[in-house]
Design a protein around this motif. Structure first.
Motif, short mmCIF file in Angstrom:
data_model
loop_
_atom_site.label_atom_id
_atom_site.label_comp_id
_atom_site.label_asym_id
_atom_site.label_seq_id
_atom_site.Cartn_x
_atom_site.Cartn_y
_atom_site.Cartn_z
N UNK A 276 -5.64 5.35 2.67
CA UNK A 276 -5.98 3.92 2.69
C UNK A 276 -6.14 3.40 1.27
N UNK A 277 -5.91 2.11 1.12
CA UNK A 277 -5.99 1.50 -0.20
C UNK A 277 -7.21 0.59 -0.29
N UNK A 278 -7.65 0.30 -1.52
CA UNK A 278 -8.77 -0.60 -1.73
C UNK A 278 -8.33 -2.04 -1.49
N UNK A 279 -9.02 -2.74 -0.62
CA UNK A 279 -8.72 -4.13 -0.31
C UNK A 279 -9.44 -5.02 -1.31
N UNK A 280 -8.68 -5.87 -1.99
CA UNK A 280 -9.27 -6.78 -2.98
C UNK A 280 -10.17 -7.82 -2.32
N UNK A 281 -9.82 -8.20 -1.06
CA UNK A 281 -10.58 -9.24 -0.37
C UNK A 281 -11.92 -8.76 0.14
N UNK A 282 -11.93 -7.63 0.88
CA UNK A 282 -13.18 -7.17 1.51
C UNK A 282 -13.87 -6.05 0.72
N UNK A 283 -13.22 -5.58 -0.33
CA UNK A 283 -13.80 -4.54 -1.19
C UNK A 283 -14.06 -3.24 -0.46
N UNK B 17 -11.96 0.23 1.78
CA UNK B 17 -10.69 0.92 2.03
C UNK B 17 -10.12 0.39 3.33
N UNK B 18 -8.83 0.10 3.35
CA UNK B 18 -8.21 -0.47 4.55
C UNK B 18 -6.82 0.12 4.77
N UNK B 19 -6.44 0.25 6.04
CA UNK B 19 -5.07 0.64 6.36
C UNK B 19 -4.15 -0.50 5.95
N UNK B 20 -2.97 -0.17 5.46
CA UNK B 20 -2.01 -1.20 5.08
C UNK B 20 -0.60 -0.67 5.23
N UNK B 21 0.34 -1.56 5.26
CA UNK B 21 1.74 -1.22 5.32
C UNK B 21 2.44 -1.89 4.15
N UNK B 22 3.33 -1.17 3.49
CA UNK B 22 4.08 -1.79 2.41
C UNK B 22 5.52 -1.30 2.43
N UNK B 23 6.37 -2.09 1.80
CA UNK B 23 7.79 -1.75 1.72
C UNK B 23 8.34 -2.30 0.42
N UNK B 24 9.23 -1.55 -0.19
CA UNK B 24 9.90 -1.98 -1.41
C UNK B 24 11.26 -2.56 -1.06
N UNK B 25 11.61 -3.66 -1.69
CA UNK B 25 12.90 -4.32 -1.46
C UNK B 25 13.70 -4.37 -2.74
N UNK B 26 15.02 -4.35 -2.61
CA UNK B 26 15.92 -4.52 -3.75
C UNK B 26 16.01 -6.01 -4.08
N UNK B 27 15.98 -6.34 -5.36
CA UNK B 27 16.20 -7.73 -5.78
C UNK B 27 17.65 -7.93 -6.19
#
Length: 119
Positions: free
Chosen positions: A9-16, A18-28
Motif C-alpha cells: 500500500x502507498x501513503x495517501x496524501x489526502x488522508x495521511x 496507507x491505502x490500496x491503490x491502482x496505477x498504470x503507466x501510459x506511453x506518450x
C-alpha cells in the motif's frame, strides 16, 4: 494496471494513511518500429546459477498499442498505434550458451528462417 495492496500500500496524501491503490503507466509517444525483448534468463538464488526460462510465449501478429497510450486510455481512437509482427529471434540452448536464429516476415506474408548461412 497494477494494484498496490497489503504490504505494498502507498501513503495517501489526502488522508495521511496507507491505502490500496491502482496505477498504470501510459506511453506518450510510440516509435515507428516497436521492439520487445523478453528476459528469458533468471538467477536461481538456491543454486546460484543462471537458468533459462523455457515456458511458451505467444504474441499476436498485429498489435494495437492505442489502449496503452495517454491519448487512448479512455478508449479514444488513436492513429499510428498499430504494429505488424515482422520478426522473431529465438535462442536454443541453455543459460550458459546456445545459438540464436530468427524468423522474418516478408512483404508477401511468407515467413523465412535465418539460421547462420541458411535462409
Amino acid at each position: 494496471p497494477e494494484t498496490m495492496a497489503g504490504d505494498n500500500r502507498v501513503d495517501c496524501d489526502g488522508c495521511k494513511r496507507k491505502a490500496d491503490t491502482t496505477y498504470q503507466t501510459y506511453f506518450t509517444q510510440l516509435p515507428t518500429v516497436l521492439a520487445f525483448h523478453f528476459a528469458r534468463m533468471t538467477f536461481d538464488m538456491e543454486t546460484f546459477e543462471n537458468v533459462k526460462l523455457n515456458h511458451s510465449v505467444s504474441f499476436p501478429l498485429e498489435l494495437d498499442m492505442a489502449p496503452y497510450t495517454e491519448a487512448g486510455k479512455d478508449g479514444d481512437a488513436v492513429t499510428g498505434c498499430r504494429y505488424k509482427l515482422c520478426g522473431v529471434q529465438i535462442h536454443s540452448g541453455g543459460a550458459g550458451g546456445g545459438h540464436y536464429y530468427s524468423y522474418a516476415n516478408t512483404e508477401g506474408e511468407k515467413w523465412l528462417e535465418f539460421n547462420d548461412a541458411s535462409v
